[in-house]
Design a protein around this motif. Structure first.
Motif, PDB file in Angstrom:
ATOM      1  N   MET A  12       1.928  -0.491  13.358  1.00 31.37           N
ATOM      2  CA  MET A  12       2.677  -0.026  12.452  1.00 31.37           C
ATOM      3  C   MET A  12       1.778   0.276  11.535  1.00 31.37           C
ATOM      4  N   ILE A  13       1.452   1.583  11.066  1.00 28.52           N
ATOM      5  CA  ILE A  13       0.567   1.735  10.150  1.00 28.52           C
ATOM      6  C   ILE A  13       1.135   2.639   8.828  1.00 28.52           C
ATOM      7  N   GLU A  14       0.651   2.204   7.741  1.00 30.13           N
ATOM      8  CA  GLU A  14       1.415   2.780   6.599  1.00 30.13           C
ATOM      9  C   GLU A  14       0.173   3.223   5.598  1.00 30.13           C
ATOM     10  N   THR A  15       0.139   4.456   5.040  1.00 24.63           N
ATOM     11  CA  THR A  15      -1.040   4.611   4.126  1.00 24.63           C
ATOM     12  C   THR A  15      -0.408   4.782   2.621  1.00 24.63           C
ATOM     13  N   MET A  16      -1.084   4.098   1.766  1.00 27.03           N
ATOM     14  CA  MET A  16      -0.445   4.117   0.445  1.00 27.03           C
ATOM     15  C   MET A  16      -1.387   4.401  -0.484  1.00 27.03           C
ATOM     16  N   VAL A  17      -1.015   4.724  -1.942  1.00 23.93           N
ATOM     17  CA  VAL A  17      -1.763   5.164  -3.095  1.00 23.93           C
ATOM     18  C   VAL A  17      -1.543   4.318  -4.102  1.00 23.93           C
ATOM     19  N   ARG A  18      -2.436   3.381  -4.808  1.00 25.94           N
ATOM     20  CA  ARG A  18      -2.199   2.676  -6.056  1.00 25.94           C
ATOM     21  C   ARG A  18      -1.663   3.499  -7.056  1.00 25.94           C
ATOM     22  N   THR A  19      -0.684   3.009  -7.639  1.00 24.34           N
ATOM     23  CA  THR A  19      -0.278   3.760  -8.873  1.00 24.34           C
ATOM     24  C   THR A  19      -0.179   2.724 -10.141  1.00 24.34           C
ATOM     25  N   PRO A  20       0.079   2.957 -11.125  1.00 22.62           N
ATOM     26  CA  PRO A  20       0.303   1.920 -12.488  1.00 22.62           C
ATOM     27  C   PRO A  20       1.368   1.089 -12.080  1.00 22.62           C
ATOM     28  N   GLU A  21       2.421   1.546 -11.471  1.00 23.10           N
ATOM     29  CA  GLU A  21       3.479   0.604 -11.052  1.00 23.10           C
ATOM     30  C   GLU A  21       3.344  -0.241  -9.743  1.00 23.10           C
ATOM     31  N   PRO A  47       3.885   5.700  -1.084  1.00 21.17           N
ATOM     32  CA  PRO A  47       3.135   6.291   0.332  1.00 21.17           C
ATOM     33  C   PRO A  47       2.326   7.600   0.155  1.00 21.17           C
ATOM     34  N   ASP A  48       1.381   7.387   0.747  1.00 21.76           N
ATOM     35  CA  ASP A  48       0.377   8.651   0.414  1.00 21.76           C
ATOM     36  C   ASP A  48       1.041   9.898   1.107  1.00 21.76           C
ATOM     37  N   ARG A  57     -14.594  10.498   3.864  1.00 23.06           N
ATOM     38  CA  ARG A  57     -15.037  12.130   3.523  1.00 23.06           C
ATOM     39  C   ARG A  57     -14.993  12.302   2.229  1.00 23.06           C
ATOM     40  N   HIS A  58     -14.074  11.683   1.494  1.00 27.47           N
ATOM     41  CA  HIS A  58     -13.688  11.859  -0.054  1.00 27.47           C
ATOM     42  C   HIS A  58     -14.498  10.793  -0.723  1.00 27.47           C
ATOM     43  N   GLY A  59     -15.583  10.110  -0.145  1.00 24.27           N
ATOM     44  CA  GLY A  59     -16.282   9.256  -0.832  1.00 24.27           C
ATOM     45  C   GLY A  59     -15.275   7.789  -1.368  1.00 24.27           C
ATOM     46  N   LYS A  60     -14.516   7.474  -0.625  1.00 22.14           N
ATOM     47  CA  LYS A  60     -13.787   6.364  -0.860  1.00 22.14           C
ATOM     48  C   LYS A  60     -13.815   5.450   0.179  1.00 22.14           C
ATOM     49  N   PRO A  61     -13.740   4.120  -0.037  1.00 18.91           N
ATOM     50  CA  PRO A  61     -13.866   2.940   1.022  1.00 18.91           C
ATOM     51  C   PRO A  61     -12.672   2.840   1.577  1.00 18.91           C
ATOM     52  N   ALA A  62     -12.660   2.737   2.744  1.00 15.75           N
ATOM     53  CA  ALA A  62     -11.466   2.377   3.552  1.00 15.75           C
ATOM     54  C   ALA A  62     -10.913   1.019   3.706  1.00 15.75           C
ATOM     55  N   ARG A  63      -9.956   0.703   2.467  1.00 13.65           N
ATOM     56  CA  ARG A  63      -9.580  -0.648   2.423  1.00 13.65           C
ATOM     57  C   ARG A  63      -8.191  -0.963   3.222  1.00 13.65           C
ATOM     58  N   VAL A  64      -8.133  -1.899   3.884  1.00 10.74           N
ATOM     59  CA  VAL A  64      -7.102  -2.163   4.955  1.00 10.74           C
ATOM     60  C   VAL A  64      -6.396  -3.446   4.798  1.00 10.74           C
ATOM     61  N   ALA A 124      -7.492   9.703  -5.563  1.00 10.60           N
ATOM     62  CA  ALA A 124      -6.718   8.420  -5.700  1.00 10.60           C
ATOM     63  C   ALA A 124      -7.051   7.034  -5.136  1.00 10.60           C
ATOM     64  N   GLU A 125      -6.765   5.919  -5.476  1.00  9.61           N
ATOM     65  CA  GLU A 125      -7.138   4.804  -4.919  1.00  9.61           C
ATOM     66  C   GLU A 125      -6.229   4.247  -3.855  1.00  9.61           C
ATOM     67  N   ARG A 126      -6.649   4.238  -2.594  1.00  9.28           N
ATOM     68  CA  ARG A 126      -5.741   4.255  -1.378  1.00  9.28           C
ATOM     69  C   ARG A 126      -6.022   3.104  -0.422  1.00  9.28           C
ATOM     70  N   PHE A 127      -4.914   2.686   0.533  1.00  7.51           N
ATOM     71  CA  PHE A 127      -5.270   1.656   1.156  1.00  7.51           C
ATOM     72  C   PHE A 127      -4.382   2.040   2.303  1.00  7.51           C
ATOM     73  N   ALA A 128      -4.623   1.251   3.443  1.00  5.25           N
ATOM     74  CA  ALA A 128      -3.786   1.548   4.590  1.00  5.25           C
ATOM     75  C   ALA A 128      -3.153  -0.088   5.077  1.00  5.25           C
ATOM     76  N   VAL A 129      -2.014  -0.002   5.615  1.00 10.17           N
ATOM     77  CA  VAL A 129      -1.427  -1.275   6.064  1.00 10.17           C
ATOM     78  C   VAL A 129      -1.189  -1.046   7.534  1.00 10.17           C
ATOM     79  N   VAL A 130      -1.687  -1.972   8.274  1.00  6.88           N
ATOM     80  CA  VAL A 130      -1.491  -2.294   9.438  1.00  6.88           C
ATOM     81  C   VAL A 130      -0.699  -3.568   9.851  1.00  6.88           C
ATOM     82  N   ARG A 131       0.494  -3.435  10.655  1.00 12.04           N
ATOM     83  CA  ARG A 131       1.010  -4.951  10.783  1.00 12.04           C
ATOM     84  C   ARG A 131       0.983  -4.796  12.545  1.00 12.04           C
TER      85      ARG A 131
END
Length: 301
Positions: free
Chosen positions: A1-10, A14-15, A65-72, A39-46
């Motif tokens: 199960m994979i979810e893609t997320m974006v960090r927000t102030p709150e 979901p991305d 490709r957008h110059g961001k790290p793949a944080r998982v 955006a600052e994003r991360f993925a969740v893999v369960r």
């Protein structure tokens, strides 16, 4: 199960990404109108399903490709229990994960050997003591490690619960030192596994539990056979209460699992594996930690 997320102030949301398949079965990703490349994003893999790891690779390619790290956030590292096998599943899965992740946030990996196979990405561990103590009661008299492999994690949880039972959090443990408050005592069980069949037997627990409030600590629960054997060997029916902490609730086995865990009043775990939310265990006995909420609130991610 994979979810893609974006960090927000709150916290996180979901991305705006959609996983799709070509007619031949291959994954591809489509970005939506609200996709923000900055955006600052991360993925969740369960769990450890191969399709999820390929989907992770597609996501990582978009992010990089957008110059961001793949944080998982991958709390359950797949195949960590196969660290001694041939083929070494732990190393094979680690190679795939390492290709698609710049940082892996994980919890309670099965062994140091399994951890050593994760070469390449930055590794960030979710502290086990803090994780377990965020959900567990504070009234235990004894913590039990079912076997030698669980000894260190049982000691970590026992120390965390023992420290917090003194209300040290209001002052900070550093002000006093954890050793000043002591951990809850830890007892060690034993078992044997037939290498040819995988069958477990020879369960032992020499420490009496009569009248005590007991917590059993381990990293993974599949069908619960270990915990059923330990309960019988340790006469858990004589205790005031016995609870179970497993960091990763795979919880296979259906009704067999429910029978094997019947001696335990409450089962505490995380949502690191999809099995944790699909289990046959009664909802009033199962207490799960939402790991996305936990890592965000703790400032880990």
């Amino acid at each position: 199960m994979i979810e893609t997320m974006v960090r927000t102030p709150e916290g996180a949301r979901p991305d705006d990404l959609e996983f799709l398949r070509f007619p031949g079965g291959e994954w591809f990703l489509r970005t939506g109108p609200s996709f923000d490349p900055e955006a600052e994003r991360f993925a969740v893999v369960r769990g450890g399903f191969p399709d999820d790891l390929l989907a992770l690779g597609m996501w990582a390619d978009v992010v990089r490709r957008h110059g961001k790290p793949a944080r998982v956030l991958m709390p359950y590292i797949p195949a960590a229990r196969t660290d001694h096998d041939v083929p070494c599943g732990a190393a094979v899965y680690a190679a795939v994960i390492g290709a698609f992740a710049d940082e892996v946030i994980y919890a309670d990996i099965h062994s140091p050997l399994a951890k050593s196979t994760l070469r390449g990405p930055t590794l960030t561990e979710i502290p086990l003591g803090r994780l377990a103590s965020s959900a567990l009661p504070r009234d235990y008299d004894l913590v039990v490690a079912p076997d030698a492999g669980a000894g260190e994690r049982a000691a970590i949880v026992a120390e965390a619960l023992g420290v917090e039972a003194f209300g040290v959090e209001a002052f900070g443990v550093e002000a006093f030192g954890a050793e000043a408050f002591g951990a809850i005592p830890v007892a060690h069980g034993r078992k044997r596994r037939d290498p040819a069949t995988g069958r477990l037997d020879g369960f032992e627990l020499s420490t009496p539990v009569t009248g005590l409030r007991v917590l059993v600590v381990d990293d993974i629960c599949d069908g619960g056979g270990t915990f059923a054997g330990l309960a019988a060997a340790g006469s858990f029916d004589t205790a005031e209460r016995v609870d179970l902490w497993v960091t990763h609730g795979v919880f296979s086995g259906g009704e067999r699992l429910a029978a094997n865990l019947a001696p335990y009043s409450s089962v505490y775990s995380t949502d690191s594996h999809p099995g944790a939310r699909a289990t046959a265990l009664a909802p009033d006995r199962l207490h799960l930690i939402d790991l996305v909420d936990h890592v965000l609130s703790e400032g880990i991610l």
